[in-house]
Design an enzyme around this catalytic site. Sequence first.
Site, short mmCIF file in Angstrom:
data_model
loop_
_atom_site.label_atom_id
_atom_site.label_comp_id
_atom_site.label_asym_id
_atom_site.label_seq_id
_atom_site.Cartn_x
_atom_site.Cartn_y
_atom_site.Cartn_z
N TYR A 1 10.37 -12.70 4.92
CA TYR A 1 9.77 -11.85 5.77
C TYR A 1 10.10 -12.07 7.20
O TYR A 1 10.31 -13.26 7.68
CB TYR A 1 8.13 -11.79 5.57
CG TYR A 1 7.76 -11.26 4.39
CD1 TYR A 1 7.47 -10.13 4.03
CD2 TYR A 1 7.58 -12.26 3.17
CE1 TYR A 1 6.91 -9.49 2.87
CE2 TYR A 1 6.95 -11.85 2.02
CZ TYR A 1 6.87 -10.54 1.58
OH TYR A 1 6.19 -9.87 0.47
N ASN B 1 -4.92 -8.39 -3.19
CA ASN B 1 -3.59 -8.84 -2.93
C ASN B 1 -3.44 -9.93 -2.00
O ASN B 1 -3.04 -9.83 -0.95
CB ASN B 1 -2.94 -7.72 -2.31
CG ASN B 1 -1.52 -7.79 -2.78
OD1 ASN B 1 -1.07 -8.50 -3.60
ND2 ASN B 1 -0.72 -6.66 -2.42
N TYR B 2 -3.89 -11.01 -2.38
CA TYR B 2 -3.89 -12.54 -1.65
C TYR B 2 -2.64 -12.95 -1.39
O TYR B 2 -2.03 -13.23 -2.34
CB TYR B 2 -4.91 -13.57 -2.31
CG TYR B 2 -4.99 -14.48 -1.47
CD1 TYR B 2 -5.19 -14.81 -0.40
CD2 TYR B 2 -4.79 -15.94 -2.15
CE1 TYR B 2 -5.17 -15.86 0.72
CE2 TYR B 2 -4.86 -17.22 -1.57
CZ TYR B 2 -5.15 -17.13 -0.29
OH TYR B 2 -5.02 -18.48 0.40
N LYS C 1 -5.68 -7.04 -13.14
CA LYS C 1 -4.36 -7.06 -13.68
C LYS C 1 -3.85 -8.65 -13.73
O LYS C 1 -4.43 -9.43 -13.35
CB LYS C 1 -3.52 -6.24 -12.70
CG LYS C 1 -3.78 -4.99 -12.31
CD LYS C 1 -2.94 -4.55 -11.42
CE LYS C 1 -2.90 -5.08 -10.02
NZ LYS C 1 -4.01 -5.13 -9.09
N ALA D 1 5.51 -3.63 -9.42
CA ALA D 1 5.00 -3.53 -10.49
C ALA D 1 3.47 -3.26 -10.48
O ALA D 1 2.86 -2.25 -11.05
CB ALA D 1 5.19 -4.52 -11.65
N GLY D 2 2.45 -4.29 -9.76
CA GLY D 2 1.31 -4.11 -9.78
C GLY D 2 0.89 -3.06 -8.84
O GLY D 2 -0.31 -2.45 -9.08
N ASP D 3 1.63 -2.69 -7.84
CA ASP D 3 1.31 -1.44 -6.96
C ASP D 3 1.28 -0.20 -7.45
O ASP D 3 0.70 0.70 -7.42
CB ASP D 3 2.08 -1.68 -5.57
CG ASP D 3 2.14 -2.95 -5.12
OD1 ASP D 3 1.13 -3.82 -4.69
OD2 ASP D 3 3.29 -3.26 -4.10
N ARG E 1 8.05 -10.19 10.14
CA ARG E 1 7.03 -9.13 10.42
C ARG E 1 5.96 -9.64 11.30
O ARG E 1 5.07 -8.86 11.48
CB ARG E 1 6.44 -8.85 8.97
CG ARG E 1 5.34 -10.00 8.56
CD ARG E 1 4.91 -9.96 7.04
NE ARG E 1 4.35 -8.57 6.72
CZ ARG E 1 3.70 -8.65 5.74
NH1 ARG E 1 3.94 -9.64 4.71
NH2 ARG E 1 3.32 -7.58 5.24
N THR F 1 0.79 -1.41 -0.02
CA THR F 1 -0.18 -0.06 0.01
C THR F 1 0.87 1.25 0.06
O THR F 1 0.29 2.41 -0.52
CB THR F 1 -1.03 -0.16 1.07
OG1 THR F 1 -0.20 -0.30 2.56
CG2 THR F 1 -2.06 -0.91 1.01
#
Length: 306
Positions: free
Chosen positions: A101, A165-166, A224, A255-257, A103, A32
């Site tokens: 990750y 965005n799964y 997309k 790229a998608g973001d 997180r 995001t």
Amino acid sequence: MAGNGVASIGECMLELSGQTGPNWRMGFAGDTFNTLWALHALSTERPATYVSAFGDDPFSQGQIGFFAENGIGIGSSPVIAGARPGLYAITLTGAERSFTYWRGDAAARQLASDPVALSKNLENQALVYFSGITLAILDETARAALLAAVGKARSAGSTIAFDPNYRPRLWRNREEAQAAIVEALAVTDIALPTFPDEQMLFGDATPQATAERLGQLVDEVIVKNGEAPALIAQGETLCEVPAIHVADPVDTTGAGDSFNGGYLAARLAGHDPLEAARRAHRVAAAVVQVRGALAPFQTLRAAFEG
């Protein structure tokens, strides 16, 4: 009535990229935030707010400082004593990336801990954007608070954009993800799914099936699909917009973001969905030619204008 600003809700992490031997380059990124970065670059007249939660450690302070240097605020997002940001590393095979990750205890998981502050952050926004990753990092109570705040902003006139965005590893099970994403779509005006994600989560056979399913829930859908055409659905009308082939991509991270950011910037500027998708494809094509998720503002603007 909604104002002039743009707000994006989620988690911005420390990003390790560009490994050279034992050395890495550190930056800041997250789905995001990547979208807000592009949107802000292309809509500089609009105040930009990244809505999250932050720690009080040096890395969090550096993150907030980086935002401010680039004209992005954090509004009333909480700063939590003893918390810290999440971290991920990008490993490249050619231009294709994989991620590792760290997180689990990131501060951003507490972004809805103060529902009043969260709602305040979404006031006077022309556009509010969030994603399935935003949902996935929250527990059920926080997720409900987030969707209530988004719904309130929508009722006040904000346009709500959402990318499902799964990411399976962030969810306890597929059914939980399905239910949460359907709830989010109920407060969404513009949906920006990616076909392979939707195929994995909902079993859609084709991008057309994704567009038709989501078109029953959301007025404007843009599916997309990598280098394949994007599919736009408005009402019962479906239209393909060809992607731009990049012969030698450097890094496909973000790229998608960035497509999402380009599309939303174009729609806010008054372009119709077809032109918005064309511009978004140009922005995404530019991003895959730089390392990391964040391309320089001038690179994004030049691609957007064509």
